[in-house]
Structures are given as C-alpha cells and as structure tokens.
Enzyme design. Structure first.
Site, PDB file in Angstrom:
ATOM      1  N   ALA A   1       0.867  -1.178   0.000  1.00 16.34           N
ATOM      2  CA  ALA A   1       0.000   0.000   0.000  1.00 16.34           C
ATOM      3  C   ALA A   1       0.902   1.226   0.000  1.00 16.34           C
ATOM      4  O   ALA A   1       2.041   1.175   0.500  1.00 16.34           O
ATOM      5  CB  ALA A   1      -0.869  -0.008   1.246  1.00 16.34           C
TER       6      ALA A   1
ATOM      7  N   GLU B   1       3.790  -4.996   7.474  1.00 21.40           N
ATOM      8  CA  GLU B   1       3.087  -3.849   8.065  1.00 21.40           C
ATOM      9  C   GLU B   1       3.505  -3.571   9.501  1.00 21.40           C
ATOM     10  O   GLU B   1       3.529  -2.413   9.937  1.00 21.40           O
ATOM     11  CB  GLU B   1       1.559  -4.061   8.007  1.00 21.40           C
ATOM     12  CG  GLU B   1       0.969  -3.973   6.620  1.00 21.40           C
ATOM     13  CD  GLU B   1       1.041  -5.266   5.814  1.00 21.40           C
ATOM     14  OE1 GLU B   1       1.686  -6.236   6.285  1.00 21.40           O
ATOM     15  OE2 GLU B   1       0.466  -5.311   4.730  1.00 21.40           O
TER      16      GLU B   1
ATOM     17  N   GLY C   1       0.293  -5.001   0.646  1.00 18.95           N
ATOM     18  CA  GLY C   1      -0.823  -5.029  -0.308  1.00 18.95           C
ATOM     19  C   GLY C   1      -0.506  -5.831  -1.561  1.00 18.95           C
ATOM     20  O   GLY C   1      -1.417  -6.342  -2.213  1.00 18.95           O
TER      21      GLY C   1
ATOM     22  N   GLU D   1      -1.192  -9.281  -0.684  1.00 23.90           N
ATOM     23  CA  GLU D   1      -2.655  -9.390  -0.513  1.00 23.90           C
ATOM     24  C   GLU D   1      -3.387  -9.419  -1.855  1.00 23.90           C
ATOM     25  O   GLU D   1      -4.365 -10.146  -2.022  1.00 23.90           O
ATOM     26  CB  GLU D   1      -3.138  -8.234   0.374  1.00 23.90           C
ATOM     27  CG  GLU D   1      -2.645  -8.391   1.806  1.00 23.90           C
ATOM     28  CD  GLU D   1      -2.851  -7.144   2.672  1.00 23.90           C
ATOM     29  OE1 GLU D   1      -3.267  -7.302   3.824  1.00 23.90           O
ATOM     30  OE2 GLU D   1      -2.593  -6.018   2.196  1.00 23.90           O
TER      31      GLU D   1
HETATM   32  N1  COA Z   1       4.580   3.048  -0.788  1.00 22.94           N
HETATM   33  C1  COA Z   1       5.009   4.182  -1.364  1.00 22.94           C
HETATM   34  N2  COA Z   1       6.168   4.286  -2.016  1.00 22.94           N
HETATM   35  C2  COA Z   1       6.955   3.212  -2.048  1.00 22.94           C
HETATM   36  C3  COA Z   1       6.597   1.980  -1.457  1.00 22.94           C
HETATM   37  C4  COA Z   1       5.335   1.928  -0.803  1.00 22.94           C
HETATM   38  N3  COA Z   1       4.879   0.807  -0.243  1.00 22.94           N
HETATM   39  N4  COA Z   1       7.583   1.086  -1.652  1.00 22.94           N
HETATM   40  C5  COA Z   1       8.525   1.743  -2.349  1.00 22.94           C
HETATM   41  N5  COA Z   1       8.158   3.004  -2.589  1.00 22.94           N
HETATM   42  C6  COA Z   1       8.898   4.037  -3.310  1.00 22.94           C
HETATM   43  C7  COA Z   1      10.055   4.573  -2.483  1.00 22.94           C
HETATM   44  O1  COA Z   1       9.601   5.558  -1.571  1.00 22.94           O
HETATM   45  C8  COA Z   1      10.944   5.142  -3.561  1.00 22.94           C
HETATM   46  O2  COA Z   1      10.413   6.364  -3.995  1.00 22.94           O
HETATM   47  P1  COA Z   1      11.379   7.660  -4.169  1.00 22.94           P
HETATM   48  O3  COA Z   1      12.347   7.243  -5.250  1.00 22.94           O
HETATM   49  O4  COA Z   1      10.453   8.744  -4.574  1.00 22.94           O
HETATM   50  O5  COA Z   1      12.053   7.839  -2.840  1.00 22.94           O
HETATM   51  C9  COA Z   1      10.753   4.141  -4.710  1.00 22.94           C
HETATM   52  O6  COA Z   1       9.503   3.489  -4.452  1.00 22.94           O
HETATM   53  C10 COA Z   1      11.830   3.082  -4.772  1.00 22.94           C
HETATM   54  O7  COA Z   1      11.893   2.440  -3.504  1.00 22.94           O
HETATM   55  P2  COA Z   1      13.255   2.252  -2.678  1.00 22.94           P
HETATM   56  O8  COA Z   1      12.908   2.070  -1.239  1.00 22.94           O
HETATM   57  O9  COA Z   1      14.216   3.344  -3.003  1.00 22.94           O
HETATM   58  O10 COA Z   1      13.797   0.876  -3.316  1.00 22.94           O
HETATM   59  P3  COA Z   1      14.763  -0.166  -2.621  1.00 22.94           P
HETATM   60  O11 COA Z   1      15.171  -1.127  -3.709  1.00 22.94           O
HETATM   61  O12 COA Z   1      15.837   0.516  -1.858  1.00 22.94           O
HETATM   62  O13 COA Z   1      13.849  -0.972  -1.559  1.00 22.94           O
HETATM   63  C11 COA Z   1      11.865  -2.099  -0.809  1.00 22.94           C
HETATM   64  C12 COA Z   1      12.785  -1.752  -1.998  1.00 22.94           C
HETATM   65  C13 COA Z   1      10.647  -2.815  -1.360  1.00 22.94           C
HETATM   66  C14 COA Z   1      12.627  -3.024   0.165  1.00 22.94           C
HETATM   67  C15 COA Z   1      11.466  -0.810  -0.083  1.00 22.94           C
HETATM   68  O14 COA Z   1      10.991   0.124  -1.054  1.00 22.94           O
HETATM   69  C16 COA Z   1      10.388  -1.010   0.937  1.00 22.94           C
HETATM   70  O15 COA Z   1      10.659  -1.498   2.014  1.00 22.94           O
HETATM   71  N6  COA Z   1       9.138  -0.601   0.618  1.00 22.94           N
HETATM   72  C17 COA Z   1       8.041  -0.664   1.525  1.00 22.94           C
HETATM   73  C18 COA Z   1       7.525  -2.064   1.683  1.00 22.94           C
HETATM   74  C19 COA Z   1       6.394  -2.123   2.687  1.00 22.94           C
HETATM   75  O16 COA Z   1       6.589  -1.893   3.852  1.00 22.94           O
HETATM   76  N7  COA Z   1       5.192  -2.437   2.188  1.00 22.94           N
HETATM   77  C20 COA Z   1       4.027  -2.531   3.001  1.00 22.94           C
HETATM   78  C21 COA Z   1       3.369  -1.210   3.129  1.00 22.94           C
HETATM   79  S1  COA Z   1       1.994  -1.273   4.247  1.00 22.94           S
END
Ligand code: COA
Length: 260
Positions: A65, A133, A110, A113
């Site tokens: 999400a 989460e 999400g 999900e």
């Molecule tokens: N919501 C909003 N934006 C997200 C996102 C999310 N769930 N997951 C990634 N992004 C965005 C990042 O903010 C970043 O945006 P920016 O370039 O404007 O800063 C872009 O996507 C790339 O993500 P980044 O974190 O730089 O990539 P990474 O390869 O270093 O890490 C993940 C990848 C998936 C490990 C990391 O993005 C992450 O932990 N995301 C969240 C996962 C999560 O907790 N999901 C459940 C949400 S309830």
C-alpha cells in the site's frame, strides 16, 4: 478498453494482461491504483477467458500500500483505504474467469494481498513476499490477516505476519503460497499463457462454476460447500457444453465447447 493512469490493459488471444504501472514507486497501491483496478474488474470485456496480473518493471510486482498516502490519513480515512483495498481482491475472487498473479520482485503488504486474491500465483526467482506492516506500526489491511492463513496455515501465517519477514520465491513455493517458479519474467508470462491455453480448451462455463464453488467452499462449512457444488452440478447438466463434452467422449472425438 478504457485507458488508465496507473494501469496498462491489453487483451491478446482472449487473455487480459493487467499491469500495475507505477514502476518508479515500485507499483505501490495508491487510492487511484486501487480505484482503477476496481473499475477494470467491474467492466471486464465479455470475451476474455483469463487475466494475468503483474507489475511493471523488473523490481516489483507491488511493494505494498502507498506508505506516503497513509502518512496523513485519519483513522476514518484509514478505514476507507482498507475497505477499498479489501474490495479489489474480492472482485478478483468473484470474477468469472481465472486470474494468475505473475510475481516478479517485491510482493509486500498489499502486493502479497492482491496476489492472494488471484486464483494462483506464479513467480520468478526474484519474487519476495511478505506482510511487513508491523515494521510500520500497522497491521495488514487488505485481507492479509485472513487470506494468508488459508494459503499457509494459521501458525505459519502468524509467524510471517508477527515478524514482518521476507518470504523468498523458493520458500513461497515450499509453503504453498506460490504454485510455479520460472527463471525470468518472460518465461513466467509464457508459463501463465500455457496454463491458460489448457484452461481455454475447456468449457468456459465449467471453469466459471468451478471457480465459484471453490470460492464458496473456502468460506463455508463442508455441508454448505457440498450444497453449492450440487446446485452447480445440476445447473451444468442443463448446458449445451455438458452435452457436447459427454457426447464427444462417447464418440471418441475432441469436444467443441461454445460456452453455452
Ligand atoms: N509506498 C510508497 N512508495 C513506495 C513503497 C510503498 N509501499 N515502496 C517503495 N516506494 C517508493 C520509495 O519511496 C521510492 O520512492 P522515491 O524514489 O520517490 O524515494 C521508490 O519506491 C523506490 O523504492 P526504494 O525504497 O528506493 O527501493 P529499494 O530497492 O531501496 O527498496 C523495498 C525496496 C521494497 C525493500 C522498499 O521500497 C520497501 O521497504 N518498501 C516498503 C515495503 C512495505 O513496507 N510495504 C508494506 C506497506 S503497508
């Protein structure tokens, strides 16, 4: 089909290729993405026999999400977001055709999900699932607390959700979350298309009824599930495709199903 801001849609050989297209945000589910997914599912073209759900780019299926969108949400807005996020996998489950989630890269929160609302899940060796989460002080809100245990059992679902840990593709296969693995995205999509070729050779009515009855059975007692199966069995006996399928077997020829 309509054009969408955050989705790509293309129908090829009766299969809808539905791609979440926010690769710069790892296909995170904003309100707009979820609303557009809802719109697609409520306006499916009549002629399709299946859907492939995937994400744009090489890094993510869906990284969850939209965390930025949740930053300023009130509890009431959070509830609305959860309602919208819960609606989409329900629409997947109620669709008249099978949906294969093709997961390449992150399917977190999400993303996991949405994939679990599909009929089954194919992965590449880059796929990573999880319900992270709790790392954000949240809980899964788009069905994860309920569906993950149906895939992997209650205790393992608790362990995955409480720790927020990653589940890589090979573990996902081992625990029954994903069904088939492929070397890369192209091979995975081809694998899904091959599966749909097999499905397309059957009566569309049989497949729709199987999907419906399995869904009903998954959420009811055995007796209720068996009743739904019996009712569908009766219904299918009134179709042309049943007559054709049985007759073709007896006449030692290939059935020519028409979906009637
Ligand atoms: N919501 C909003 N934006 C997200 C996102 C999310 N769930 N997951 C990634 N992004 C965005 C990042 O903010 C970043 O945006 P920016 O370039 O404007 O800063 C872009 O996507 C790339 O993500 P980044 O974190 O730089 O990539 P990474 O390869 O270093 O890490 C993940 C990848 C998936 C490990 C990391 O993005 C992450 O932990 N995301 C969240 C996962 C999560 O907790 N999901 C459940 C949400 S309830």
């Amino acid at each position: 089909m309509k054009t969408y801001e955050t989705l790509l849609t293309e129908v090829k050989n009766e299969i809808l290729h539905l791609t979440i297209n926010r690769p710069d945000k790892l296909n995170a589910l904003s309100i707009l993405v979820l609303s557009e997914l809802k719109d697609v599912m409520n306006n499916l073209p009549g002629e399709i026999r299946g859907i492939i759900l995937t994400g744009s780019g090489e890094k993510a299926f869906i990284a969850g999400a939209d965390i930025k969108a949740m930053d300023s949400m009130t509890p009431e807005a959070g509830e609305e977001f959860s309602k919208l996020g819960q609606e989409v996998p329900l629409l997947f489950e109620h669709a008249p055709v099978p949906i294969i989630a093709c997961v390449n890269g992150f399917a977190l929160g999400g993303g996991c999900e949405m994939a679990m609302g599909c009929d089954f899940i194919y992965v590449t060796h880059r796929a990573v699932f999880g319900q992270p989460e709790v790392n954000l002080g949240l809980i899964p809100g788009f069905g994860g607390t309920q569906r993950l245990m149906k895939y992997v059992g209650e205790a393992l679902s608790r362990e995955i959700i409480y720790t927020g840990r990653n589940v890589k593709w090979d573990e996902a296969i081992e625990i029954g979350l994903a069904q088939k693995a492929f070397g890369n995205k192209e091979e995975m999509i081809q694998g899904a298309l091959n599966t749909f070729e097999m499905i397309k050779s059957k009566s569309s009515l049989s497949i729709t009824k199987c999907k419906e009855v399995i869904r009903i059975g998954a959420d009811s007692t055995l007796e209720q599930g068996l009743e739904a199966e019996r009712t569908a069995f009766k219904w299918i006996f009134g179709t042309e495709d049943k007559k054709e399928g049985v007759r073709a077997f007896l006449e030692k020829r290939k059935a020519d199903f028409t979906g009637n």
